[in-house]
Design a protein around this motif. Structure first.
Motif, mmCIF file in Angstrom:
data_model
loop_
_atom_site.group_PDB
_atom_site.id
_atom_site.type_symbol
_atom_site.label_atom_id
_atom_site.label_comp_id
_atom_site.label_asym_id
_atom_site.label_seq_id
_atom_site.Cartn_x
_atom_site.Cartn_y
_atom_site.Cartn_z
ATOM 1 N N GLN A 27 0.689 -1.213 -0.030
ATOM 2 C CA GLN A 27 -0.031 0.121 -0.018
ATOM 3 C C GLN A 27 0.879 1.455 -0.048
ATOM 4 O O GLN A 27 0.559 2.237 -0.823
ATOM 5 N N THR A 34 -6.347 -6.314 -0.755
ATOM 6 C CA THR A 34 -7.633 -6.647 -0.196
ATOM 7 C C THR A 34 -7.941 -8.073 0.106
ATOM 8 O O THR A 34 -6.934 -8.874 -0.187
ATOM 9 N N ASP A 35 -8.970 -8.239 0.586
ATOM 10 C CA ASP A 35 -9.243 -9.832 0.662
ATOM 11 C C ASP A 35 -9.896 -10.227 -0.877
ATOM 12 O O ASP A 35 -9.880 -9.530 -2.006
ATOM 13 N N GLN A 37 -12.868 -10.542 -1.703
ATOM 14 C CA GLN A 37 -14.100 -9.755 -2.172
ATOM 15 C C GLN A 37 -13.664 -8.327 -2.519
ATOM 16 O O GLN A 37 -14.718 -7.613 -2.791
ATOM 17 N N GLY A 38 -12.497 -8.194 -2.402
ATOM 18 C CA GLY A 38 -12.295 -6.624 -2.610
ATOM 19 C C GLY A 38 -12.289 -5.893 -1.486
ATOM 20 O O GLY A 38 -12.196 -4.303 -1.461
ATOM 21 N N ASP A 39 -12.321 -6.275 -0.400
ATOM 22 C CA ASP A 39 -12.871 -5.651 0.864
ATOM 23 C C ASP A 39 -11.431 -5.549 1.844
ATOM 24 O O ASP A 39 -10.263 -6.178 1.407
ATOM 25 N N GLN A 40 -11.427 -4.812 2.982
ATOM 26 C CA GLN A 40 -10.299 -4.872 3.855
ATOM 27 C C GLN A 40 -10.029 -5.836 4.970
ATOM 28 O O GLN A 40 -9.556 -5.497 5.616
ATOM 29 N N GLY A 41 -11.003 -6.844 4.867
ATOM 30 C CA GLY A 41 -11.067 -7.816 5.711
ATOM 31 C C GLY A 41 -9.703 -8.852 5.545
ATOM 32 O O GLY A 41 -9.921 -10.223 6.580
ATOM 33 N N TYR A 42 -8.873 -8.496 4.968
ATOM 34 C CA TYR A 42 -7.571 -9.797 5.079
ATOM 35 C C TYR A 42 -7.248 -10.061 6.185
ATOM 36 O O TYR A 42 -6.635 -11.405 6.248
ATOM 37 N N GLN A 44 -8.697 -10.309 8.882
ATOM 38 C CA GLN A 44 -9.569 -11.105 9.753
ATOM 39 C C GLN A 44 -9.580 -12.520 9.227
ATOM 40 O O GLN A 44 -9.661 -13.730 9.925
ATOM 41 N N ASN A 45 -9.644 -12.691 7.855
ATOM 42 C CA ASN A 45 -10.021 -13.784 7.246
ATOM 43 C C ASN A 45 -8.711 -14.563 6.723
ATOM 44 O O ASN A 45 -8.827 -15.710 6.231
ATOM 45 N N SER A 64 -12.545 -14.794 -8.214
ATOM 46 C CA SER A 64 -13.787 -14.898 -7.886
ATOM 47 C C SER A 64 -14.260 -15.967 -8.843
ATOM 48 O O SER A 64 -15.204 -16.970 -8.439
#
Length: 74
Positions: A27, A34-35, A37-42, A44-45, A64
């Protein structure tokens, strides 16, 4: 990826300590992390896609498609 030697990277089921510093470096170098799904939850998951701005969306699309494909078609 951050040094520009690779265009992208993906991995799943990592621990936060395995990817936090690398994601920050990507970054800070102008890339995206990202994770799947393109979100910032990497963190966490544990699933991460990191890449430069040109290919990140394409990587997400390909991943995907593969993830959503039935197991018998793989």
């Amino acid at each position: 990826v951050a040094a520009g030697r690779y265009d992208g990277f993906w991995e799943f089921n990592l621990k936060p300590w395995d990817l936090a510093a690398g994601a920050l470096l990507v970054q800070e170098a102008g890339g995206v992390a990202t994770d799947f799904q393109g979100d910032q939850g990497y963190l966490q998951n544990g699933d991460i896609v990191a890449g430069n701005l040109r290919i990140h969306a394409q990587m997400l699309h390909i991943i995907s498609q593969e993830i959503n494909q039935p197991q018998s078609a793989r």
